[in-house]
Design a protein around this motif. Sequence first.
Motif, PDB file in Angstrom:
ATOM      1  N   LEU A   1       0.881  -1.193   0.069  1.00  0.00           N
ATOM      2  CA  LEU A   1       0.112  -0.054   0.148  1.00  0.00           C
ATOM      3  C   LEU A   1       1.048   1.385  -0.130  1.00  0.00           C
ATOM      4  CD1 LEU A   1      -2.818   1.077   0.114  1.00  0.00           C
ATOM      5  CD2 LEU A   1      -2.705   1.135   2.616  1.00  0.00           C
TER       6      LEU A   1
ATOM      7  N   ASP B   1      -3.256 -10.497   1.467  1.00  0.00           N
ATOM      8  CA  ASP B   1      -1.857 -10.600   1.496  1.00  0.00           C
ATOM      9  C   ASP B   1      -1.230 -11.767   2.067  1.00  0.00           C
ATOM     10  OD1 ASP B   1       0.749  -8.811   0.866  1.00  0.00           O
ATOM     11  OD2 ASP B   1       0.710  -9.329   2.897  1.00  0.00           O
TER      12      ASP B   1
ATOM     13  N   ALA C   1      -4.749  -3.757  -1.353  1.00  0.00           N
ATOM     14  CA  ALA C   1      -3.964  -3.544  -0.113  1.00  0.00           C
ATOM     15  C   ALA C   1      -4.745  -3.109   0.918  1.00  0.00           C
ATOM     16  CB  ALA C   1      -2.826  -2.539  -0.722  1.00  0.00           C
TER      17      ALA C   1
END
Length: 363
Positions: free
Chosen positions: A67, A223, A189
């Motif tokens: 991010l 993630d 993200a």
Amino acid sequence: MRRERRPDFDAYAGDLFGEMMLADTAPAAAPPARKPLSRFVPGLAIAAIASAAAAWLSQNYGVPVILAGLLLGLALNFAAGDARTHDGLDWISRHGLRAGIVLLGCQVTAMQVAEMGLVPFAGLALVMAAAIIAAMLAARATGQSPAVGLLGGGATAICGASAALALYGVIGRERVDQAQFTLTLVILAAASAIALVTYPMLAGALKFNDAQAGFLTGAAIHDVAQAIGAGFAVSDPAGAQATVVKLTRVALLAPLVALAALWIARAQPLAARVGQPRIPVLPGFILAFLALVGVNSLVTLPPALAAHALTASKTLLLLAVTATAMRTRTDLLLDLGWRAVMPVLAATIASLTVALGFAWWAL
């Protein structure tokens, strides 16, 4: 009698003669000059500087590194206005991401997938299918192409930004423009960062045991690092379970990309090139990923080598994401509107709902 000359012959004879003479005397075409490797330096340098800043922010302030790289890349996209940066940025965004995905193969073995067990694997398959179907339906409901739904759903189902980069390689810029792709990465993200904080608390509020909490975090967070970190935030056994579940999702990256290439070629075909139909093939970097998984399954890699491979993979993926953001026009990003967010949002909600339900009833 004076013979008249034919004007049409006089007009073209000189041209024909001249063309013949030029054809006989023209020098052979010179081979194209090789471009210097230094053309990559400006773009690579600025991507490296921005990526280093993102890593520093992540290490010192806990910001998710992908991010941070995306946001810094978007903030510095004015630098891509200089044509000297284009070669380096385009090269690392294309080849860096492929090398980073290949190196992920050092983290996965066939034994890890088998260790997961049949029941959790079935639940994981349900979670992944729900994410992809929800994203496809959301894309259709908001008037977007099937490729946009496949990108958002597939990335949510597997491993976030890494899967999005791999899927984008087979979907292509012809079907999904770079602004939509960058926005997908940003939403992925952000959703993963929120899940890292909230899903462990949700597991605690529902009084999940370690197996349930590990399945929830490993199956529903995009993630890799954040899914595993969320599992360990509950307990060490939950973290171990989350690791197995999450790495199983990573191992399924190659089959998903192969199926995506075949499906998108039929659902949203491109115009044939040079009279030949476009035949989808499994990209070379996915084959290399599978090969590395096979090697890692047959031969125990030294822990230090696996750790260095993971660091290199994260570095290359961060560079690729940052460079992609730099090459994205922010005006096009702003023009996309709320509809562009819906596939990832729908996939995230669907994966969480199915993962919660399966953990509650089956584990």
